[in-house]
Design a protein around this motif. Structure first.
Motif, PDB file in Angstrom:
ATOM      1  N   GLU A  70       3.139   1.721  14.949  1.00 47.42           N
ATOM      2  CA  GLU A  70       4.026   2.409  14.007  1.00 47.42           C
ATOM      3  C   GLU A  70       4.203   1.491  12.799  1.00 47.42           C
ATOM      4  O   GLU A  70       4.558   0.328  12.950  1.00 47.42           O
ATOM      5  CB  GLU A  70       5.373   2.718  14.663  1.00 47.42           C
ATOM      6  CG  GLU A  70       6.316   3.520  13.780  1.00 47.42           C
ATOM      7  CD  GLU A  70       7.577   3.960  14.535  1.00 47.42           C
ATOM      8  OE1 GLU A  70       7.494   4.933  15.313  1.00 47.42           O
ATOM      9  OE2 GLU A  70       8.623   3.313  14.352  1.00 47.42           O
ATOM     10  N   VAL A  71       3.932   2.015  11.618  1.00 45.56           N
ATOM     11  CA  VAL A  71       4.010   1.231  10.389  1.00 45.56           C
ATOM     12  C   VAL A  71       5.000   1.902   9.443  1.00 45.56           C
ATOM     13  O   VAL A  71       4.897   3.094   9.156  1.00 45.56           O
ATOM     14  CB  VAL A  71       2.629   1.116   9.703  1.00 45.56           C
ATOM     15  CG1 VAL A  71       2.740   0.292   8.426  1.00 45.56           C
ATOM     16  CG2 VAL A  71       1.610   0.485  10.651  1.00 45.56           C
ATOM     17  N   MET A  72       5.953   1.103   8.963  1.00 46.49           N
ATOM     18  CA  MET A  72       6.971   1.607   8.054  1.00 46.49           C
ATOM     19  C   MET A  72       6.514   1.478   6.603  1.00 46.49           C
ATOM     20  O   MET A  72       5.700   0.617   6.265  1.00 46.49           O
ATOM     21  CB  MET A  72       8.279   0.829   8.234  1.00 46.49           C
ATOM     22  CG  MET A  72       8.786   0.758   9.660  1.00 46.49           C
ATOM     23  SD  MET A  72       9.164   2.378  10.361  1.00 46.49           S
ATOM     24  CE  MET A  72      10.624   2.795   9.396  1.00 46.49           C
ATOM     25  N   GLU A  73       7.049   2.309   5.761  1.00 47.96           N
ATOM     26  CA  GLU A  73       6.767   2.253   4.336  1.00 47.96           C
ATOM     27  C   GLU A  73       7.090   0.852   3.794  1.00 47.96           C
ATOM     28  O   GLU A  73       8.154   0.303   4.051  1.00 47.96           O
ATOM     29  CB  GLU A  73       7.610   3.292   3.610  1.00 47.96           C
ATOM     30  CG  GLU A  73       7.351   3.396   2.126  1.00 47.96           C
ATOM     31  CD  GLU A  73       8.184   4.486   1.477  1.00 47.96           C
ATOM     32  OE1 GLU A  73       7.699   5.109   0.539  1.00 47.96           O
ATOM     33  OE2 GLU A  73       9.330   4.705   1.936  1.00 47.96           O
ATOM     34  N   GLY A  74       6.135   0.254   3.056  1.00 48.52           N
ATOM     35  CA  GLY A  74       6.360  -1.053   2.458  1.00 48.52           C
ATOM     36  C   GLY A  74       6.074  -2.237   3.360  1.00 48.52           C
ATOM     37  O   GLY A  74       6.238  -3.384   2.941  1.00 48.52           O
ATOM     38  N   GLU A  75       5.604  -1.997   4.574  1.00 53.73           N
ATOM     39  CA  GLU A  75       5.260  -3.108   5.477  1.00 53.73           C
ATOM     40  C   GLU A  75       3.894  -3.686   5.141  1.00 53.73           C
ATOM     41  O   GLU A  75       3.033  -3.020   4.555  1.00 53.73           O
ATOM     42  CB  GLU A  75       5.240  -2.632   6.937  1.00 53.73           C
ATOM     43  CG  GLU A  75       6.548  -2.777   7.661  1.00 53.73           C
ATOM     44  CD  GLU A  75       6.371  -2.716   9.170  1.00 53.73           C
ATOM     45  OE1 GLU A  75       6.743  -3.695   9.831  1.00 53.73           O
ATOM     46  OE2 GLU A  75       5.886  -1.700   9.690  1.00 53.73           O
ATOM     47  N   PHE A  76       3.692  -4.929   5.558  1.00 50.80           N
ATOM     48  CA  PHE A  76       2.387  -5.584   5.504  1.00 50.80           C
ATOM     49  C   PHE A  76       2.087  -6.043   6.931  1.00 50.80           C
ATOM     50  O   PHE A  76       2.682  -6.996   7.427  1.00 50.80           O
ATOM     51  CB  PHE A  76       2.428  -6.774   4.546  1.00 50.80           C
ATOM     52  CG  PHE A  76       1.076  -7.329   4.180  1.00 50.80           C
ATOM     53  CD1 PHE A  76       0.315  -8.023   5.104  1.00 50.80           C
ATOM     54  CD2 PHE A  76       0.563  -7.151   2.896  1.00 50.80           C
ATOM     55  CE1 PHE A  76      -0.918  -8.541   4.758  1.00 50.80           C
ATOM     56  CE2 PHE A  76      -0.674  -7.668   2.537  1.00 50.80           C
ATOM     57  CZ  PHE A  76      -1.416  -8.361   3.461  1.00 50.80           C
ATOM     58  N   VAL A  77       1.192  -5.328   7.594  1.00 53.00           N
ATOM     59  CA  VAL A  77       0.913  -5.547   9.009  1.00 53.00           C
ATOM     60  C   VAL A  77      -0.499  -6.080   9.179  1.00 53.00           C
ATOM     61  O   VAL A  77      -1.443  -5.566   8.564  1.00 53.00           O
ATOM     62  CB  VAL A  77       1.072  -4.233   9.809  1.00 53.00           C
ATOM     63  CG1 VAL A  77       0.723  -4.455  11.277  1.00 53.00           C
ATOM     64  CG2 VAL A  77       2.489  -3.693   9.674  1.00 53.00           C
ATOM     65  N   ALA A  78      -0.655  -7.105   9.998  1.00 52.71           N
ATOM     66  CA  ALA A  78      -1.979  -7.650  10.316  1.00 52.71           C
ATOM     67  C   ALA A  78      -2.319  -7.335  11.766  1.00 52.71           C
ATOM     68  O   ALA A  78      -1.460  -7.404  12.650  1.00 52.71           O
ATOM     69  CB  ALA A  78      -2.005  -9.159  10.090  1.00 52.71           C
ATOM     70  N   ILE A  79      -3.580  -6.978  11.993  1.00 50.97           N
ATOM     71  CA  ILE A  79      -4.082  -6.741  13.347  1.00 50.97           C
ATOM     72  C   ILE A  79      -5.190  -7.753  13.603  1.00 50.97           C
ATOM     73  O   ILE A  79      -6.159  -7.832  12.839  1.00 50.97           O
ATOM     74  CB  ILE A  79      -4.612  -5.309  13.514  1.00 50.97           C
ATOM     75  CG1 ILE A  79      -3.495  -4.296  13.281  1.00 50.97           C
ATOM     76  CG2 ILE A  79      -5.225  -5.121  14.899  1.00 50.97           C
ATOM     77  CD1 ILE A  79      -3.956  -2.848  13.262  1.00 50.97           C
ATOM     78  N   ILE A  80      -5.036  -8.552  14.649  1.00 52.76           N
ATOM     79  CA  ILE A  80      -6.017  -9.584  14.972  1.00 52.76           C
ATOM     80  C   ILE A  80      -6.638  -9.313  16.339  1.00 52.76           C
ATOM     81  O   ILE A  80      -6.102  -8.537  17.137  1.00 52.76           O
ATOM     82  CB  ILE A  80      -5.384 -10.994  14.957  1.00 52.76           C
ATOM     83  CG1 ILE A  80      -4.257 -11.090  15.996  1.00 52.76           C
ATOM     84  CG2 ILE A  80      -4.866 -11.337  13.562  1.00 52.76           C
ATOM     85  CD1 ILE A  80      -3.688 -12.507  16.153  1.00 52.76           C
ATOM     86  N   GLY A  81      -7.754  -9.960  16.580  1.00 51.73           N
ATOM     87  CA  GLY A  81      -8.429  -9.812  17.856  1.00 51.73           C
ATOM     88  C   GLY A  81      -9.871 -10.255  17.717  1.00 51.73           C
ATOM     89  O   GLY A  81     -10.425 -10.252  16.618  1.00 51.73           O
TER      90      GLY A  81
END
Length: 230
Positions: free
Chosen positions: A32-43
């Motif tokens: 779930e990503v909120m407006e204005g977020e900066f999310v990183a996905i690693i793996g």
């Protein structure tokens, strides 16, 4: 004011078939990503990062699960509806830039706006504004072969922003860049995030990039887990 959810995925499953062998890529991934977020996905390689991003970007479909963009379910939409959603709601930044080599920087940034039916006068003005925003207004007439990797990625980011999408999905955006250029591109994305409120989901193997995010998720065994610290 409460921020809205711009991207929500629940229990995504996706497998591929290699001959008779079924290879699971996602096994109940949720985000779930909120407006204005900066999310990183690693793996690690092969963990399903790109599969997940392709599904979130409506370039691929899950075997099962739910997916919402700006509160609208996209599961079951036809090809035209998906194309329209990609055009207006999602911007893409790729590791290999994906610029059209025979076009100038300005013309590459114009492409999403041409597809959206924006008038020539408006789209040229918008493209110039975006090239200025990403710090390369002087390169508007340069073709990709006349630009460095970092400059090409700036053009790609400007193009991704063209139709003011709800979310930017970036797949290894610094993967082909040297350390200095990588730092510049991450700083650019973070500044756009903070100053313009642009929402970013960045898939990366680079932990230095991930550390710049508001929130880090790790993909493991086809699922997503929150990471408290790296």
């Amino acid at each position: 004011m409460k921020r809205k959810v711009v991207l929500k995925a629940l229990n995504l499953y996706k497998s591929y078939h290699l001959g008779r062998i079924k290879v699971p890529a996602l096994r109940g991934a949720s985000i779930e990503v909120m407006e204005g977020e900066f999310v990183a996905i690693i793996g690690p390689s092969g963990s399903g990062k790109t599969t997940l991003l392709n599904i979130l970007g409506l370039l691929d479909t899950p075997d099962s699960g739910e997916l919402y963009i700006d509160g609208k379910s996209v599961i079951g939409l036809d090809d035209d509806e998906l194309s329209e959603m990609r055009l207006w709601k999602i911007g893409f930044v790729f590791q290999h830039y994906n610029l059209i080599p025979i076009l100038t920087a300005l013309e590459n940034v114009e492409i999403p706006m041409i597809l959206a039916g924006v008038s020539p006068k408006r789209r040229i003005a918008r493209a110039r504004e975006l090239l200025k925003m990403v710090g390369i207004p002087h390169l508007e007439n340069h073709k990709p072969t006349e630009m460095s990797g970092g400059q090409q990625q700036r053009v790609a980011i400007a193009r991704a922003l063209a139709n003011e999408p709800s979310i930017i999905l970036a797949d290894e955006p610094t993967g082909n860049l040297d350390t200095k250029s990588s730092e510049e591109i991450v700083s650019l994305m973070r500044n756009l995030n903070r100053e313009k409120g642009t929402t970013f989901v960045v898939v990366t193997h680079d932990l230095d990039v991930a550390r710049k995010a508001d929130r880090i998720l790790r993909i493991r065994d086809g699922k997503l887990y929150e990471v408290d610290n790296l």
